[in-house]
Design a protein around this motif. Structure first.
Motif, PDB file in Angstrom:
ATOM      1  N   ASP A   6       0.836  -1.190   0.000  1.00 35.17           N
ATOM      2  CA  ASP A   6       0.000   0.000   0.000  1.00 35.17           C
ATOM      3  C   ASP A   6       0.878   1.249   0.000  1.00 35.17           C
ATOM      4  OD1 ASP A   6       0.927   0.294   2.584  1.00 35.17           O
ATOM      5  OD2 ASP A   6      -1.015   0.033   3.544  1.00 35.17           O
ATOM      6  N   LEU A   7       0.246   2.414   0.159  1.00 39.04           N
ATOM      7  CA  LEU A   7       0.988   3.683   0.091  1.00 39.04           C
ATOM      8  C   LEU A   7       2.009   3.828   1.209  1.00 39.04           C
ATOM      9  CD1 LEU A   7      -1.918   6.069  -0.903  1.00 39.04           C
ATOM     10  CD2 LEU A   7      -0.115   5.143  -2.351  1.00 39.04           C
ATOM     11  N   LEU A 118       1.020  13.990   7.238  1.00 39.95           N
ATOM     12  CA  LEU A 118       1.854  12.811   7.430  1.00 39.95           C
ATOM     13  C   LEU A 118       1.783  12.286   8.865  1.00 39.95           C
ATOM     14  CD1 LEU A 118       3.814  10.848   6.167  1.00 39.95           C
ATOM     15  CD2 LEU A 118       5.663  12.433   6.715  1.00 39.95           C
ATOM     16  N   GLN A 119       1.803  13.175   9.843  1.00 41.27           N
ATOM     17  CA  GLN A 119       1.755  12.748  11.241  1.00 41.27           C
ATOM     18  C   GLN A 119       0.436  12.037  11.557  1.00 41.27           C
ATOM     19  OE1 GLN A 119       2.114  15.883  14.088  1.00 41.27           O
ATOM     20  NE2 GLN A 119       1.886  14.530  15.847  1.00 41.27           N
ATOM     21  N   ASN A 124      -2.743   7.094  12.482  1.00 43.14           N
ATOM     22  CA  ASN A 124      -3.918   6.330  12.074  1.00 43.14           C
ATOM     23  C   ASN A 124      -3.815   6.000  10.590  1.00 43.14           C
ATOM     24  OD1 ASN A 124      -6.407   5.192  11.708  1.00 43.14           O
ATOM     25  ND2 ASN A 124      -7.543   7.107  11.886  1.00 43.14           N
ATOM     26  N   PRO A 125      -3.137   4.912  10.230  1.00 41.13           N
ATOM     27  CA  PRO A 125      -2.929   4.578   8.821  1.00 41.13           C
ATOM     28  C   PRO A 125      -4.217   4.362   8.032  1.00 41.13           C
ATOM     29  CG  PRO A 125      -1.524   3.244  10.220  1.00 41.13           C
ATOM     30  CD  PRO A 125      -2.455   3.983  11.120  1.00 41.13           C
ATOM     31  N   ARG A 126      -5.302   3.959   8.682  1.00 38.85           N
ATOM     32  CA  ARG A 126      -6.551   3.731   7.958  1.00 38.85           C
ATOM     33  C   ARG A 126      -7.149   5.035   7.434  1.00 38.85           C
ATOM     34  NH1 ARG A 126      -9.933  -0.874  11.160  1.00 38.85           N
ATOM     35  NH2 ARG A 126      -8.431  -2.539  10.820  1.00 38.85           N
TER      36      ARG A 126
END
Length: 138
Positions: A6-7, A118-119, A124-126
């Motif tokens: 993923d990204l 970005l932070q 919370n990557p979702r």
């Protein structure tokens, strides 16, 4: 099975997008979103605010076009020549040029869509694909 990344360069299952597409189709999510936006416009008082949080581009495109009062049946990204041709065809058919969405007038509260920085994505990557749009009912 985790051939894709993923990204955030994490392993992603190869069937992830397929299952997302099936879920969107089975639940009729895009039509439900459009109906929800129309219903919200109907029940909001003038100067009422509507905030939409989208998580993929199909949802975001619908919200963006509704907030900009663009007819969803119109093809996106028409150039000037295509718009003129479309208008001439409608005149030839003597069909009224209004749509059921024509009376949905919104004013965007912010000029640009809000996305997580970005932070926030690291915490919370979702939420990495989340987009927030807000509009004021006229």
């Amino acid at each position: 099975m985790y051939a894709r990344k993923d990204l955030l360069q994490r392993p992603a299952h190869v069937a992830t997008k397929t299952f997302q597409a099936l879920r969107i189709f089975v639940n009729d999510e895009l039509n439900e979103l459009y109906r929800g936006l129309r219903t919200a416009h109907k029940f909001l008082k003038p100067q009422g605010r509507l905030v939409a949080l989208t998580f993929h581009s199909l949802e975001d495109r619908i919200v963006k076009r509704v907030f900009h009062s663009v007819d969803l049946s119109e093809r996106p990204n028409l150039n000037a020549r295509q718009k003129i041709r479309q208008g001439l065809r409608r005149q030839e058919e003597e069909e009224p040029c209004h749509s059921e969405q024509g009376n949905l007038n919104w004013s965007n509260i912010q000029k640009k869509v809000l996305t997580p920085d970005l932070q926030e994505v690291q915490e919370n990557p979702r939420g990495r694909s989340a987009k927030l749009r807000a509009a004021l009912k006229l």
